[in-house]
Design an enzyme around this catalytic site. Sequence first.
Site, PDB file in Angstrom:
ATOM      1  N   ASP A   1     -60.491  11.306  21.029  1.00 15.19           N
ATOM      2  CA  ASP A   1     -61.302  10.089  21.017  1.00 15.19           C
ATOM      3  C   ASP A   1     -62.684  10.207  20.389  1.00 15.19           C
ATOM      4  O   ASP A   1     -63.027   9.477  19.481  1.00 15.19           O
ATOM      5  CB  ASP A   1     -61.473   9.551  22.444  1.00 15.19           C
TER       6      ASP A   1
ATOM      7  N   GLU B   1     -58.579  18.569  32.891  1.00 12.15           N
ATOM      8  CA  GLU B   1     -58.293  17.908  31.607  1.00 12.15           C
ATOM      9  C   GLU B   1     -58.801  18.783  30.444  1.00 12.15           C
ATOM     10  O   GLU B   1     -58.124  18.971  29.456  1.00 12.15           O
ATOM     11  CB  GLU B   1     -59.005  16.551  31.613  1.00 12.15           C
TER      12      GLU B   1
HETATM   13  C1  GLC Z   1     -57.953  10.359  26.423  1.00 11.09           C
HETATM   14  C2  GLC Z   1     -57.646  11.491  25.442  1.00 11.09           C
HETATM   15  C3  GLC Z   1     -56.264  11.305  24.866  1.00 11.09           C
HETATM   16  C4  GLC Z   1     -55.269  11.209  25.991  1.00 11.09           C
HETATM   17  C5  GLC Z   1     -55.670  10.147  27.021  1.00 11.09           C
HETATM   18  C6  GLC Z   1     -54.814  10.182  28.254  1.00 11.09           C
HETATM   19  O1  GLC Z   1     -57.996   9.148  25.803  1.00 11.09           O
HETATM   20  O2  GLC Z   1     -58.591  11.543  24.419  1.00 11.09           O
HETATM   21  O3  GLC Z   1     -55.925  12.354  24.005  1.00 11.09           O
HETATM   22  O4  GLC Z   1     -54.017  10.930  25.484  1.00 11.09           O
HETATM   23  O5  GLC Z   1     -56.984  10.333  27.417  1.00 11.09           O
HETATM   24  O6  GLC Z   1     -54.763  11.436  28.795  1.00 11.09           O
END
Ligand code: GLC
Length: 724
Positions: free
Chosen positions: A172, A409
């Site tokens: 992101d 995460e």
């Molecule tokens: C965030 C991360 C993305 C992931 C999502 C759900 O948006 O950047 O890569 O898929 O979270 O975990």
Amino acid sequence: MLADFSGKHFKLYVDRARRILDGNWTGSYTKPSPSLYPHQWNWDSGFIAIGYSHYNQDRAQQEVLSLFKGQWHNGMVPQIVFNPEALGNYFPEPDFWQVPAGRMTSGITMPPLHAIACLQIFRNARDGEKARSFLAYMYPKLLASHRYFYRYRDPDKNGLAYIRHPWESGLDNSPAWDSPLKQIEIDKNKLPSYQRKDLAKGVPADQRPSDDDYDRYVFLVDLFRRAGYEEEAIRRECPFLVREVLLNSILCRADRDLEDIGRVIGQDVGEVRSWGDQTAKSISRELWCDEHGRFEDFDLVNGEFIHVPTAAGFSPLFGAAASAEQAKTLYGIADSIAFCALNQGHCFTIPNYDMTQDDFDPKNYWRGPVWININWMLAKGLKEYDFVTKADLMEKDIMQLPMRFGFHEYFDSTSGQGYGSEEFSWTAALFLDLIYSYYDRDRDVYEWFPPGRSQGHIAVKVLNQTDGADIVQNASAEDIMDSIRGIAREFHDADRARINYGTLKRSVQYRSYCELASQLCGFSPESLTTREEKLAFWINIYNAMVIHAIIEFGVASSLREIPDFYEVAAYRIGDFTFSLDDIEHGILRANSVPPGKSNQRFGTGDKRLPFSLDSVDPRIHFALGCGVRSRSPFAHYETDRINEQLDRASTDFVNSAEVIVLPEKDAVYLSQIFLWYRNDFNGISGIRDFLVRYLKREDIATFLVQNFARIEIEYLFFDWSLDH
Ligand code: GLC
């Protein structure tokens, strides 16, 4: 065959990872994390299915099927499939996206991992027939999802797809998106009003994208919905269009796996093969920036490369799209200080962003932390190009992170601390993938078990042998230790964050060291009288000998490469030969039984017995360097200061990542040193007292005093890779 997790500590972690997936399982899909991400995410589900494929085929298949229920008619698999029962907790949700036909999805896509996941589901299946029908059902859907990229996202028809929103990359707030996002002029008055929901979930703002980023994310979504999600209309207006290295590399690998799937179910795979061939060729030619000698994303709006060194630049290895020469160059970059020197620096695996950049931030989301999924892909990519040892080391590191710091995460790339959401699904799933794959293979080839044992007789190698010349001088142990550490420092390669043993071995300085060490043949260990003298002497000799043996045996990455390392390496001292094990167990541990053995190190009548200390001081375990990452760094010990130095070494170790006490989780994780040598500490209560004595944080010490007897200790992976 599914693995039998008899090793206790592995079983606990495997159970924990599975429990995380169970907790996030909703009945039809798995949430990426308990609260931050309540819906189903596209590439998350691919990683998650790969984890399930080892032990729960039904769930693995359901995971993929559930996501593809959201597939659009044009083949696009959306980034998010919303759960109608979980609405209200995330932004943006369907009311904001307003996608056609009232679908409950977002209006963008993500890197297409699902052919890769489906092939793995098939390969790990016990019920081959069921898995084959699953592939047959999925094949047209997967085909449509790949065709979507080539038909709608590849206007130049060169096999490279563009992304039109940072979220489509999955990375992101990657620094790569800074310059393309800056090109977007935001008129706050025209921006639809919105409210972020991510910051209310307990993750600090400095670990998440900024408000300015969010304005631009929202601007783009608003543009898409105004264009009615018509791709051509979007393309004409969209100020963010990037040919991304990561998405195309994943697409390329997924093309290859889709081709295999097609073959398994007897389809003509010509079209898929030509997609993969063209994408591979174009990645290698079009996304390679000659100026910087690396892969870079390409901004289609201004027609320029985005010169930002992120870990996504390594992904053509995973896509098998890099030429052999490019792969070598990438390996060199990954193996430099910029990306942590592949496990050898003071960080864990590969951070998402070049650590030497001014704005590198080890805590902030995609701007510096370590992510398990990126590293998992990179390790596979390295294997693709035969960098197998490094790939194995990386996989071990990937597993260590959640074991040490929790299933987070993302992780701080310098300290390992976990950030973002806890109980994160893909961290658990990819951990399971690695640990199951590891058990499926020959564990002897792996790096994190003790140096292997050779069969039968062990030939001791005396490292300081002279060829019969008379030894006239006496070198002191301190001189010897100083000399070898001095050389090690001199040959430290700052770019690689490690010692260049190859050059060191050929150097004049090393030859002088060997001469110095050979003087030990003239040293009488009988001359050591006090306990302090003995401790300092033997610790110094032990540490120097480890470095000497690493150089002499040409250890590349891990002591596992040399069977019986500690028994083979020896010095001649006076009239006796002492191996590393003789010094550790025979002398310093007061002639104890080495772990895993049944007899004391020296038998009765052994002439070296008189040199043994009369009792064990457990602090020695933190002074013996061993040259591996899970033990203390080398230091020089002095007779006059030995007590203070042993205290210092113990304090450093007890307050390092080898001792983790988490009162909030009621958990204690300890280095295996405490398991192997528990008798030296006087058993479990002695370990508690030792920890309490050296822990710096009083609250943790108090917690241990009150709870140690009750808590089941877990032991950490022991890392045998070289620590420098
Ligand atoms: C965030 C991360 C993305 C992931 C999502 C759900 O948006 O950047 O890569 O898929 O979270 O975990």
